[in-house]
Design a protein around this motif. Structure first.
Motif, mmCIF file in Angstrom:
data_model
loop_
_atom_site.group_PDB
_atom_site.id
_atom_site.type_symbol
_atom_site.label_atom_id
_atom_site.label_comp_id
_atom_site.label_asym_id
_atom_site.label_seq_id
_atom_site.Cartn_x
_atom_site.Cartn_y
_atom_site.Cartn_z
ATOM 1 N N ARG A 14 -2.536 24.971 18.622
ATOM 2 C CA ARG A 14 -2.778 23.688 17.957
ATOM 3 C C ARG A 14 -1.533 22.804 18.044
ATOM 4 N NH1 ARG A 14 -1.376 20.922 14.231
ATOM 5 N NH2 ARG A 14 -0.037 22.471 13.273
ATOM 6 N N SER A 15 -0.399 23.389 17.771
ATOM 7 C CA SER A 15 0.856 22.643 17.773
ATOM 8 C C SER A 15 1.209 22.128 19.173
ATOM 9 C CB SER A 15 1.979 23.529 17.240
ATOM 10 O OG SER A 15 3.208 22.871 17.320
ATOM 11 N N THR A 16 1.116 23.000 20.163
ATOM 12 C CA THR A 16 1.476 22.578 21.523
ATOM 13 C C THR A 16 0.460 21.587 22.085
ATOM 14 O OG1 THR A 16 0.469 24.578 22.446
ATOM 15 C CG2 THR A 16 2.842 24.622 22.080
ATOM 16 N N SER A 17 -0.799 21.721 21.706
ATOM 17 C CA SER A 17 -1.816 20.763 22.150
ATOM 18 C C SER A 17 -1.538 19.385 21.571
ATOM 19 C CB SER A 17 -3.217 21.226 21.737
ATOM 20 O OG SER A 17 -3.550 22.421 22.375
ATOM 21 N N LYS A 18 -1.166 19.347 20.297
ATOM 22 C CA LYS A 18 -0.855 18.075 19.642
ATOM 23 C C LYS A 18 0.358 17.421 20.302
ATOM 24 C CE LYS A 18 0.116 15.928 15.228
ATOM 25 N NZ LYS A 18 0.448 16.081 13.827
ATOM 26 N N GLU A 19 1.388 18.209 20.594
ATOM 27 C CA GLU A 19 2.583 17.670 21.245
ATOM 28 C C GLU A 19 2.241 17.112 22.629
ATOM 29 O OE1 GLU A 19 5.588 20.689 21.364
ATOM 30 O OE2 GLU A 19 5.616 20.893 19.189
ATOM 31 N N ALA A 20 1.406 17.835 23.382
ATOM 32 C CA ALA A 20 1.015 17.377 24.714
ATOM 33 C C ALA A 20 0.231 16.074 24.624
ATOM 34 C CB ALA A 20 0.191 18.447 25.420
ATOM 35 N N GLU A 21 -0.655 15.969 23.652
ATOM 36 C CA GLU A 21 -1.443 14.756 23.465
ATOM 37 C C GLU A 21 -0.541 13.568 23.126
ATOM 38 O OE1 GLU A 21 -4.985 13.001 20.586
ATOM 39 O OE2 GLU A 21 -4.610 15.148 20.626
ATOM 40 N N GLU A 22 0.421 13.791 22.230
ATOM 41 C CA GLU A 22 1.339 12.707 21.850
ATOM 42 C C GLU A 22 2.186 12.260 23.032
ATOM 43 O OE1 GLU A 22 3.408 14.435 18.540
ATOM 44 O OE2 GLU A 22 1.759 14.031 17.152
ATOM 45 N N THR A 23 2.633 13.212 23.842
ATOM 46 C CA THR A 23 3.429 12.883 25.026
ATOM 47 C C THR A 23 2.598 12.089 26.025
ATOM 48 O OG1 THR A 23 4.818 14.844 24.748
ATOM 49 C CG2 THR A 23 4.756 13.867 26.943
ATOM 50 N N ALA A 24 1.363 12.514 26.248
ATOM 51 C CA ALA A 24 0.490 11.815 27.191
ATOM 52 C C ALA A 24 0.194 10.389 26.711
ATOM 53 C CB ALA A 24 -0.808 12.595 27.381
ATOM 54 N N GLU A 25 -0.077 10.230 25.419
ATOM 55 C CA GLU A 25 -0.341 8.900 24.869
ATOM 56 C C GLU A 25 0.874 7.994 25.031
ATOM 57 O OE1 GLU A 25 -1.491 9.610 20.817
ATOM 58 O OE2 GLU A 25 -3.543 10.146 21.374
ATOM 59 N N LYS A 26 2.047 8.529 24.774
ATOM 60 C CA LYS A 26 3.276 7.747 24.898
ATOM 61 C C LYS A 26 3.491 7.303 26.345
ATOM 62 C CE LYS A 26 8.235 7.952 24.037
ATOM 63 N NZ LYS A 26 9.364 8.765 23.593
ATOM 64 N N LYS A 27 3.303 8.218 27.279
ATOM 65 C CA LYS A 27 3.462 7.867 28.700
ATOM 66 C C LYS A 27 2.457 6.792 29.103
ATOM 67 C CE LYS A 27 5.446 12.128 30.494
ATOM 68 N NZ LYS A 27 5.265 13.239 31.435
ATOM 69 N N TRP A 28 1.222 6.943 28.655
ATOM 70 C CA TRP A 28 0.189 5.970 29.003
ATOM 71 C C TRP A 28 0.550 4.589 28.446
ATOM 72 C CZ3 TRP A 28 -3.976 6.234 32.145
ATOM 73 C CH2 TRP A 28 -4.848 5.149 32.117
ATOM 74 N N ASP A 29 0.929 4.555 27.176
ATOM 75 C CA ASP A 29 1.276 3.284 26.538
ATOM 76 C C ASP A 29 2.474 2.628 27.212
ATOM 77 O OD1 ASP A 29 -0.832 3.745 24.835
ATOM 78 O OD2 ASP A 29 0.425 4.343 23.129
ATOM 79 N N GLU A 30 3.468 3.414 27.569
ATOM 80 C CA GLU A 30 4.639 2.870 28.265
ATOM 81 C C GLU A 30 4.244 2.308 29.625
ATOM 82 O OE1 GLU A 30 7.407 6.112 28.314
ATOM 83 O OE2 GLU A 30 8.011 5.777 26.231
ATOM 84 N N SER A 31 3.329 2.992 30.298
ATOM 85 C CA SER A 31 2.844 2.530 31.595
ATOM 86 C C SER A 31 2.098 1.200 31.453
ATOM 87 C CB SER A 31 1.920 3.582 32.210
ATOM 88 O OG SER A 31 1.339 3.105 33.390
ATOM 89 N N GLU A 32 1.305 1.092 30.387
ATOM 90 C CA GLU A 32 0.560 -0.147 30.137
ATOM 91 C C GLU A 32 1.517 -1.311 29.876
ATOM 92 O OE1 GLU A 32 -2.975 -0.814 29.995
ATOM 93 O OE2 GLU A 32 -2.881 1.033 31.166
ATOM 94 N N LYS A 33 2.555 -1.051 29.091
ATOM 95 C CA LYS A 33 3.537 -2.098 28.799
ATOM 96 C C LYS A 33 4.254 -2.532 30.070
ATOM 97 C CE LYS A 33 4.420 -0.660 24.065
ATOM 98 N NZ LYS A 33 5.368 -0.002 23.164
ATOM 99 N N LYS A 34 4.605 -1.560 30.913
ATOM 100 C CA LYS A 34 5.289 -1.869 32.163
ATOM 101 C C LYS A 34 4.383 -2.677 33.079
ATOM 102 C CE LYS A 34 7.863 0.322 35.950
ATOM 103 N NZ LYS A 34 7.419 -0.580 36.963
ATOM 104 N N SER A 35 3.104 -2.292 33.157
ATOM 105 C CA SER A 35 2.149 -3.019 33.993
ATOM 106 C C SER A 35 1.983 -4.454 33.516
ATOM 107 C CB SER A 35 0.785 -2.322 33.987
ATOM 108 O OG SER A 35 0.864 -1.069 34.611
ATOM 109 N N ALA A 36 1.897 -4.651 32.215
ATOM 110 C CA ALA A 36 1.745 -5.997 31.658
ATOM 111 C C ALA A 36 2.986 -6.834 31.952
ATOM 112 C CB ALA A 36 1.501 -5.928 30.155
ATOM 113 N N LYS A 37 4.133 -6.206 31.859
ATOM 114 C CA LYS A 37 5.380 -6.915 32.133
ATOM 115 C C LYS A 37 5.453 -7.293 33.615
ATOM 116 C CE LYS A 37 10.346 -6.436 31.447
ATOM 117 N NZ LYS A 37 11.425 -5.550 30.991
ATOM 118 N N ASP A 38 5.090 -6.335 34.484
ATOM 119 C CA ASP A 38 5.094 -6.593 35.922
ATOM 120 C C ASP A 38 4.086 -7.667 36.311
ATOM 121 O OD1 ASP A 38 7.071 -4.694 36.208
ATOM 122 O OD2 ASP A 38 5.737 -3.138 36.984
ATOM 123 N N ASP A 39 2.919 -7.682 35.657
ATOM 124 C CA ASP A 39 1.911 -8.708 35.925
ATOM 125 C C ASP A 39 2.425 -10.094 35.552
ATOM 126 O OD1 ASP A 39 0.140 -6.840 36.867
ATOM 127 O OD2 ASP A 39 -1.093 -6.775 35.047
#
Length: 99
Positions: A68-93
C-alpha cells in the motif's frame, strides 16, 4: 498511514524503545531505526521481515502495508512527473506562439 508511522506504531505496541528494538533487529545504535520511523530512509525488505518477528506482526499484514505504501508513493511520483510535464508543455507552447 505512512509505512514509517506504521512501523513506529507497531514498535510502540510491542512496548519497545527504539534502542531495545534496534538491538533486537541487529543494530548497535537506534539511529537507523529512528531514520526509518521518521521517513528519512526506506526500510529494506529484510528489516521489515525481521520486524514481523520482533514486533509480532503477521507477515501478511506487513506485506499489505508495504505494498500500500509503495503503491501510494509510486502514484504520487507519477502524478508529479505528469503535472511537471504538462507545465513544461504549456510553457513551451507559449514560446512557440510568440508569447
Amino acid at each position: 498511514m505512512s509505512l514509517s508511522d506504521y512501523i513506529k506504531k507497531k514498535r510502540l505496541n510491542a512496548l519497545l524503545t527504539q534502542q531495545e528494538a534496534a538491538k533486537l533487529l541487529g543494530y548497535k545504535k537506534s539511529q537507523f531505526l529512528s531514520n526509518l520511523e521518521l521517513g528519512n530512509r526506506k526500510p529494506p525488505l529484510e528489516v521489515l521481515k525481521k520486524m514481523c518477528e520482533v514486533y509480532k506482526i503477521p507477515p501478511e499484514e506487513m506485506r499489505e502495508e508495504y505494498i500500500r505504501s509503495t503503491s501510494k508513493e509510486a502514484e504520487e511520483t507519477a502524478e508529479k512527473k505528469w503535472d511537471e510535464s504538462e507545465k513544461k508543455s504549456a510553457k513551451d507552447d507559449g514560446k512557440s506562439n510568440g508569447e
